[in-house]
Design a protein around this motif. Structure first.
Motif, PDB file in Angstrom:
ATOM      1  N   UNK A 178      32.631  59.352  10.408  1.00 33.95           N
ATOM      2  CA  UNK A 178      32.364  60.254  11.117  1.00 33.95           C
ATOM      3  C   UNK A 178      32.834  61.138  11.138  1.00 33.95           C
ATOM      4  N   UNK A 179      34.764  60.986  10.901  1.00 35.70           N
ATOM      5  CA  UNK A 179      35.452  61.902  10.966  1.00 35.70           C
ATOM      6  C   UNK A 179      37.006  60.981   9.668  1.00 35.70           C
ATOM      7  N   UNK A 180      36.624  60.846   9.190  1.00 35.04           N
ATOM      8  CA  UNK A 180      37.340  60.935   7.598  1.00 35.04           C
ATOM      9  C   UNK A 180      38.603  61.308   7.807  1.00 35.04           C
ATOM     10  N   UNK A 181      38.934  62.289   8.871  1.00 33.79           N
ATOM     11  CA  UNK A 181      40.388  62.473   8.222  1.00 33.79           C
ATOM     12  C   UNK A 181      41.063  61.776   9.626  1.00 33.79           C
ATOM     13  N   UNK A 182      42.158  60.771   9.112  1.00 33.86           N
ATOM     14  CA  UNK A 182      42.934  60.145  10.207  1.00 33.86           C
ATOM     15  C   UNK A 182      44.043  60.064  11.057  1.00 33.86           C
ATOM     16  N   UNK A 183      43.846  61.477  10.792  1.00 34.28           N
ATOM     17  CA  UNK A 183      44.584  62.169  12.130  1.00 34.28           C
ATOM     18  C   UNK A 183      43.955  62.655  13.444  1.00 34.28           C
ATOM     19  N   UNK A 184      42.773  63.434  12.775  1.00 29.90           N
ATOM     20  CA  UNK A 184      42.376  63.859  13.674  1.00 29.90           C
ATOM     21  C   UNK A 184      41.425  62.671  14.665  1.00 29.90           C
ATOM     22  N   UNK A 185      41.033  61.505  13.853  1.00 30.23           N
ATOM     23  CA  UNK A 185      40.640  60.320  14.450  1.00 30.23           C
ATOM     24  C   UNK A 185      40.918  59.940  14.931  1.00 30.23           C
ATOM     25  N   UNK A 186      41.936  59.777  14.856  1.00 27.79           N
ATOM     26  CA  UNK A 186      43.682  59.227  16.070  1.00 27.79           C
ATOM     27  C   UNK A 186      43.983  60.133  17.182  1.00 27.79           C
TER      28      UNK A 186
END
Length: 204
Positions: free
Chosen positions: A28-36
């Motif tokens: 759903x939120x592929x970018x790890x930093x954004x997901x964090x």
């Protein structure tokens, strides 16, 4: 002589079934930093814990959508894709629990879980219906590590605290059980659990 254990109480998440919100959200939120950032600021652990305490998902979602309207789709995705977060059971732990029941031990469960997602979990994992009973935090408005939830569980199931042992993956919940007068061990894996139970005189 040590107190004889005649009741064994299991936590569920990360003891019997896996739980990880990253499973659906890595898609759903592929970018790890954004997901964090999202889990640290929007759908946080503390926010989710209030559903475990009994808050309705609609209210939980509305609260966050008011603060982060641009994140509405992601906020609603948390409940929508919740089943993906509990992707598998820990079969070796489940085998220990079912083995204890088969040997005639009195086994119950005590879990921090939202009431409605727990209904789904029981459908997904039938072994959650195998014990004598379960205290679900979201159904009674109390959560671990509050001493009150252990006292409520003991009262509801006729347990004697000093003759009861609790198994939980989170140390603060283990300490909550001990504060309520129970024996308690931290779950780190099935083999260690087996050793801990044997050390308490339990036939595994």
């Amino acid at each position: 002589m040590a107190d004889k254990i005649d009741h064994i109480v299991f936590d569920i998440g990360k003891v019997l079934i896996h739980y990880d919100p990253n499973l659906p959200f890595s898609r759903i939120i592929p970018d790890a930093e954004e997901r964090k950032w999202f889990f640290q600021n929007v759908c946080t652990h503390d926010w989710n814990l209030e559903q475990d305490r009994g808050r309705k998902w609609e209210d939980a979602e509305a609260l966050l959508i008011a603060q982060y309207p641009e994140r509405e789709e992601h906020i609603r995705a948390f409940r929508k894709y919740w089943p993906e977060m509990v992707s598998h059971s820990y079969d070796d732990s489940v085998a220990i629990m079912l083995g204890l029941i088969d040997k005639g031990h009195d086994v119950t469960m005590l879990t921090n879980f939202a009431a409605d997602t727990f209904v789904e979990a029981r459908r997904m994992y039938p072994f959650l219906n195998a014990t004598r009973g379960i205290t679900v935090s979201g159904e009674i408005g109390l959560i671990k590590p509050d001493v009150a939830i252990y006292e409520r569980h003991a009262k509801d199931f006729g347990l004697t605290p000093e003759n009861s042992i609790f198994i939980d993956d989170t140390m603060v919940n283990v300490e909550g059980a001990r504060a309520a007068g129970w024996k308690a061990v931290q779950f780190t894996g099935a083999e260690k659990l087996k050793q801990d139970l044997i050390a308490h005189g339990i036939d595994v």
